[in-house]
Design a protein around this motif. Structure first.
Motif, PDB file in Angstrom:
ATOM      1  N   UNK A  92       0.594  -1.215   0.210  1.00 48.81           N
ATOM      2  CA  UNK A  92       0.282   0.113  -0.029  1.00 48.81           C
ATOM      3  C   UNK A  92       1.130   0.978   0.344  1.00 48.81           C
ATOM      4  N   UNK A  93       2.426   1.399   0.775  1.00 45.95           N
ATOM      5  CA  UNK A  93       3.071   2.026   0.590  1.00 45.95           C
ATOM      6  C   UNK A  93       3.742   2.734  -0.024  1.00 45.95           C
ATOM      7  N   UNK A  94       4.728   1.641  -1.135  1.00 46.93           N
ATOM      8  CA  UNK A  94       5.722   1.513  -1.537  1.00 46.93           C
ATOM      9  C   UNK A  94       5.934   2.496  -2.208  1.00 46.93           C
ATOM     10  N   UNK A  95       4.569   2.470  -3.060  1.00 52.65           N
ATOM     11  CA  UNK A  95       5.025   3.259  -4.266  1.00 52.65           C
ATOM     12  C   UNK A  95       4.312   5.320  -3.960  1.00 52.65           C
ATOM     13  N   UNK A  96       4.544   4.882  -2.314  1.00 52.48           N
ATOM     14  CA  UNK A  96       5.197   6.941  -2.295  1.00 52.48           C
ATOM     15  C   UNK A  96       6.307   6.545  -1.602  1.00 52.48           C
ATOM     16  N   UNK A  97       7.524   5.896  -1.461  1.00 53.50           N
ATOM     17  CA  UNK A  97       8.556   6.236  -1.067  1.00 53.50           C
ATOM     18  C   UNK A  97       9.369   6.614  -1.989  1.00 53.50           C
TER      19      UNK A  97
END
Length: 750
Positions: A184-189
Motif C-alpha cells: 500500500x505504501x511502497x509507491x509513495x517511498x
C-alpha cells in the motif's frame, strides 16, 4: 505540539533551497575530478582553507578534500553528519565522493570496516535533493543488500544522515508478515533499501509499482549480489529499471567481470580500489592465526577456545544452519560459563534482529553461518572471529574476518584448517593476507566428545541434530568447486561422526559416485593372518564369512583408510573382500529370499516309525479312535463334511458381523441426529450466520435407515424413504430410540 510553518516561511525556505541547489550544481561542475583519476592522489586541502564560492564565481576545490564540510553537500546533510560526529573522511569516501557527486558510475573496493556505507548514502541523498525529489515523484533510489541484517543496518545509517531531509524511505526485507502494508505504501517511498527477493516480489505483485524514474541504483556487497545465487533475481530486477541512471557498486572484494558490468548497463564506471596498493588485503590492526586441526578434534578445540576466552566477544563461523543449531544447543547444555547465541538464515526475521541487537550490546559467543559474514558492523568491537570451517574462497575469508578490527580498532581471528585444506594457506598468502601459524597447548585442550555422547544419550532429539549437522557439513564440502582444497574423500568421516557423539556413522545418500580409494597390498595381510585364520576374519550374525563386501555408501564415507599402491583405480569387490574391516560394526545387509531355492517335502511317521503320506492321520469321529483313512472314498466324504461345516460356520459368522455393523451404524446415526439438534439450537440463537456448514459431515456419508432389515435395499424402497433432496424422511420415535439404546447396552454386557 509543533507549530505549522507559515506560508511565507515555506516560500523563503523554497527560495533558499533553490539558491543552495544552484550553488551546489555550479560548485560540482566547476572543478570535477578527471575521469579515471583517484582523488586521493591529489594533495589534501588545509583544514582552514576557504570553502564554497570564492570571488569572481570561482569555487574551492573539493577533489582531494579530507573533511565533509569541504565538499559540495547540502546544509541538511552536513548538519546531520556533524551531529553524528562524522567529521574526517575515510579513504574510500575521499576517493569515491567526488566522482559520485558528479553523477558517474562507480566500482568501489575497500577493506572491511572502511566506511563504504557513507560513500553511497551521501550521494543518494544529494542526488535526490538537487533533483528536488518529492513524495509524488515515487521511487528515486534503490539500495540492494544481500542479507536482511545488512539492509537493516543500512536503513539505520540512512535515518541518521538523512534525518533533516524530507524524503520518505522504506526497508523491504523478507521474513516479515506486513507485505500487504508494504504494497500500500511502497509507491509513495523515495528511497528503498531492500533484499533482491523482496524487491522482485513487489515488482511482480504490487499494483502500479513504478521504477521508471529511478535516479540511483546501489549494490552493497556487489560481488555477492552478482554471483550465481542472486543471478536470476537480479536479472529480473535490472530488466525493469531504466538504463539512464547512476549505478554505485561497493564491496570489500569488487568484481571486474565485463559480463557482470554489462548486465548492469554501466557507462564508463570509475574503478576505485583504495587499498589495492596496500601491503595487506585485510585491516592492519587485525592479528590472524591459522591452526591445523584434525576434523574429529574441531569441537574439542572450539570448546577449549571458548573456555579460555570467557571475557571476550567471540563470533564463530560454521558452514551450515544445522551445524550452528547442533553446536549451539550442545554447548548451551554443557554451560561453558558465557552467554551463547546463534544466528542463521532459517530463523524468523524478528528473532534474527533481536539476536543481532543483543550481541551488539553484550559480551557473548555468537555461532553463525555466513549470513553474518558481510557488512555487519557490531557496535562494540568483536574481540575474536573463529572460523571453525574453512571458507569457500579468499573473498569469504576476508569478509568473515572483517567483522573485527573495524576502522582503526584492534581485532583477532583464528582459522581451523584440516590437513587436506592446507592449500588454502597458499591462496591467502597470494592474496596478501598475512597469517601466522600457531600450535594449541595440549595441556589446555579440553575434550568434549565424550560429553557430547552423554548428551545424545540423555536427549534423543540431540541425536537427530547431530546427524543433520554431520550430513550437512559433508554436503557443504561436497558441493565446493575448488576440489584441490575441498575433497570429501580425504576426510576421516567415521572419526568425525564419533566426535559428534554419534554411536554410528549416518548414511550419506548424496554421494553417488564411488570414492577412488588407495588400494592396499593384501599379501602381507594374508601372510600375517595365515590361511588357517582366514575363516575367523569377520563374523556377522554368528556366521563366519570368508569375504566381506561393503556398500558403495560405506566406502564413500571413508570407513576404510587405505594405503598407497601403484594403482589408484576404483576398488574392485574382490579386493575389498580382503581388506581389514572398519572399527565400527557395519549395518547388517538385508537378506533376499531366493524364490528358486529347492523346496523340501513333509514326511509323516506313524508310531512304529513307518513313513505315511501327508495328512493321512485323520481321526474317526464315529468311533473316537484314530484310524488311517487311506481309502479315497472315505477321504472324499470326510472333506465334504468339513466343507459343509465350514460353510455353516461362515454363514453364522457373517450374520453376527452384519448385526454388529448394523448396530454400529444405528448408534452413529443417533449421534449425528443429536448433534444436528444442537447445531439447530446454535443457529437459531445467532443472527446473520449462514447454516451452510451444518450438514457438511453428511455429504460423503452413506445413508442408513433404522427400519431396514438388510444391508442393501432396492431402489423402489429407497425412493419411498427419500424426499426430493435425498434426505431420509422417516422419523424415529423416542420409544424406538430407547429400545435401540437398551439393545446396545445388552450387547455390550454380553
Amino acid at each position: 505540539m509543533r507549530r505549522p510553518k507559515s506560508k511565507k516561511f515555506r516560500k523563503q525556505e523554497r527560495v533558499s533551497e533553490e539558491e543552495e541547489i544552484n550553488l551546489l550544481n555550479s560548485w560540482i561542475q566547476f572543478q570535477p575530478p578527471d575521469s579515471g583519476s583517484n582523488p586521493m592522489s591529489l594533495p589534501p586541502l588545509p583544514k582552514d582553507a576557504p570553502v564554497g564560492r570564492l570571488h569572481d564565481d570561482t569555487y574551492s576545490r573539493y577533489a582531494g578534500a579530507s573533511r565533509f564540510h569541504q565538499f559540495p553537500l547540502s546544509k541538511k546533510t552536513k548538519d546531520a553528519l556533524r551531529e553524528a560526529k562524522f567529521v574526517a573522511m575515510t579513504d574510500i569516501q575521499r576517493a569515491s565522493l567526488p566522482h559520485a557527486l558528479c553523477g558517474r558510475d562507480i566500482l568501489g573496493a575497500a577493506k572491511t570496516g572502511s566506511g563504504k556505507t557513507l560513500a553511497f548514502i551521501i550521494p543518494v541523498l544529494e542526488k535526490l535533493y538537487r533533483e528536488r525529489w518529492g513524495p509524488e515523484d515515487g521511487v528515486g533510489s534503490i539500495i540492494i543488500s544481500p542479507t536482511r541484517e545488512l539492509a537493516g543496518q543500512l536503513f539505520d545509517v540512512l535515518k541518521i544522515v538523512g534525518k533533516n531531509h524530507n524524503f520518505s524511505a522504506g526497508l523491504l526485507i523478507g521474513g516479515r508478515k506486513d507485505v500487504d502494508t508494504e504494497k500500500q505504501r511502497v509507491n509513495e517511498l523515495n528511497i528503498l533499501i531492500c533484499t533482491p527477493g523482496r524487491l522482485l516480489q513487489h515488482m511482480d505483485e504490487t499494483p502500479n509499482f513504478d521504477c521508471t524514474q529511478l535516479k540511483v541504483l546501489v549494490l552493497d556487497e556487489a560481488d555477492r549480489i552478482l554471483d550465481s545465487g542472486f543471478k536470476q533475481a537480479l536479472n529480473a530486477i535490472i530488466s525493469q529499471l531504466p538504463k539512464r541512471r547512476q549505478t554505485l557498486l561497493f564491496s570489500a572484494t569488487q568484481t571486474k567481470s565485463i559480463q557482470d558490468l554489462a548486465r548492469l548497463s554501466l557507462k564508463d564506471p570509475e574503478y576505485l580500489s583504495v587499498h589495492e596498493e596496500s601491503v595487506t588485503a585485510t585491516p592492519t590492526m587485525l592479528k590472524q592465526i591459522v591452526m591445523v586441526v584434525d576434523l574429529d578434534q574441531k569441537l574439542d578445540m572450539l570448546w577449549s577456545f571458548i573456555k579460555t576466552h570467557l571475557q571476550s566477544k567471540t563470533l564463530v563461523f560454521l558452514s551450515s544452519c544445522k551445524q550452528v543449531k547442533f553446536v549451539f544447543e550442545a554447548f548451551k547444555k554443557l554451560r561453558p560459563g558465557i552467554a551463547l547465541k546463534c544466528l542463521h538464515g532459517r530463523m524468523k526475521q524478528e528473532r534474527r534482529m533481536a539476536i543481532y541487537s543483543e550481541f551488539c550490546e553484550k559480551r557473548s559467543v555468537l555461532f553463525s553461518t555466513d549470513v553474518a559474514a558481510r557488512g555487519l558492523d557490531f557496535n562494540k568491537a568483536v574481540d575474536w572471529v573463529v572460523q571453525v570451517d574453512c571458507p569457500e574462497n579468499v573473498a569469504s575469508y576476508i569478509h568473515r574476518v572483517g567483522r573485527t578490527a573495524r576502522y582503526k580498532s584492534c581485532g583477532n581471528s583464528v582459522l581451523f584448517l584440516l590437513p587436506s585444506e592446507i592449500q588454502m594457506l597458499e591462496k591467502l598468502k597470494a592474496a596478501k593476507v598475512p597469517v601466522h601459524f600457531s600450535k594449541p597447548r595440549q595441556e589446555r585442550l579440553q575434550p568434549v566428545s565424550s560429553l557430547l555422547a552423554s548428551l545424545l544419550a540423555k536427549y534423543p532429539d540431540m541425536q537427530h541434530r547431530a546427524q543433520r549437522a554431520f550430513i550437512t557439513y559433508l554436503r557443504s564440502i561436497h558441493i565446493q568447486k575448488d576440489k584441490d582444497i575441498f575433497d570429501v574423500t580425504k576426510l576421516p568421516i567415521d572419526k568425525y561422526s564419533a566426535s559428534l557423539g554419534l554411536p554410528m556413522t549416518p548414511k550419506i545418500r548424496f554421494l553417488n559416485q564411488k570414492i577412488k580409494s588407495k588400494a592396499v597390498s593384501t599379501k602381507s595381510i594374508l601372510v600375517e593372518l595365515g590361511d588357517s585364520n582366514k575363516e575367523n576374519f569377520v563374523e556377522v550374525s554368528g556366521k563366519k564369512l570368508d569375504t566381506v563386501t561393503f556398500k558403495d555408501e560405506e566406502t564413500e564415507n571413508g570407513l576404510l583408510q587405505l594405503a598407497d599402491t601403484a594403482n589408484e583405480d576404483e576398488m574392485k569387490s574382490s579386493e575389498i573382500g580382503e581388506m581389514i574391516p572398519a572399527t565400527r560394526v557395519l549395518k547388517k545387509k538385508k537378506l533376499k529370499i531366493n524364490v528358486h531355492r529347492p523346496v523340501g517335502t513333509r514326511v509323516v511317521f506313524d508310531d512304529e516309525g513307518n513313513t505315511l503320506p501327508p495328512l493321512a492321520r485323520i481321526a474317526d469321529t464315529q468311533s473316537g479312535k484314530e484310524t488311517m483313512l487311506l481309502d479315497p472314498e472315505q477321504k472324499a466324504e470326510y472333506y465334504r463334511r468339513m466343507r459343509e461345516d465350514l460353510k455353516k460356520g461362515d454363514k453364522e459368522d457373517k450374520l453376527v458381523e452384519r448385526q454388529r455393523l448394523r448396530e454400529k451404524r444405528i448408534k452413529q446415526k443417533m449421534k449425528w441426529k443429536a448433534e444436528e439438534e444442537d447445531d439447530e439450537d446454535d443457529i437459531s440463537g445467532s443472527e446473520g450466520d449462514e447454516p451452510e456448514t451444518v450438514d457438511r459431515r453428511h455429504k460423503k456419508k452413506t445413508k442408513v435407515y433404522f427400519d431396514s432389515d438388510s444391508d442393501s435395499e432396492s431402489e423402489s424402497e429407497e425412493g419411498e424413504r427419500k424426499g426430493n433432496t435425498g434426505i431420509t424422511t422417516s422419523a424415529v420415535t423416542l420409544e424406538d430410540q430407547e429400545a435401540l439404546a437398551l439393545k446396545l447396552l445388552n450387547s455390550m454386557h454380553s
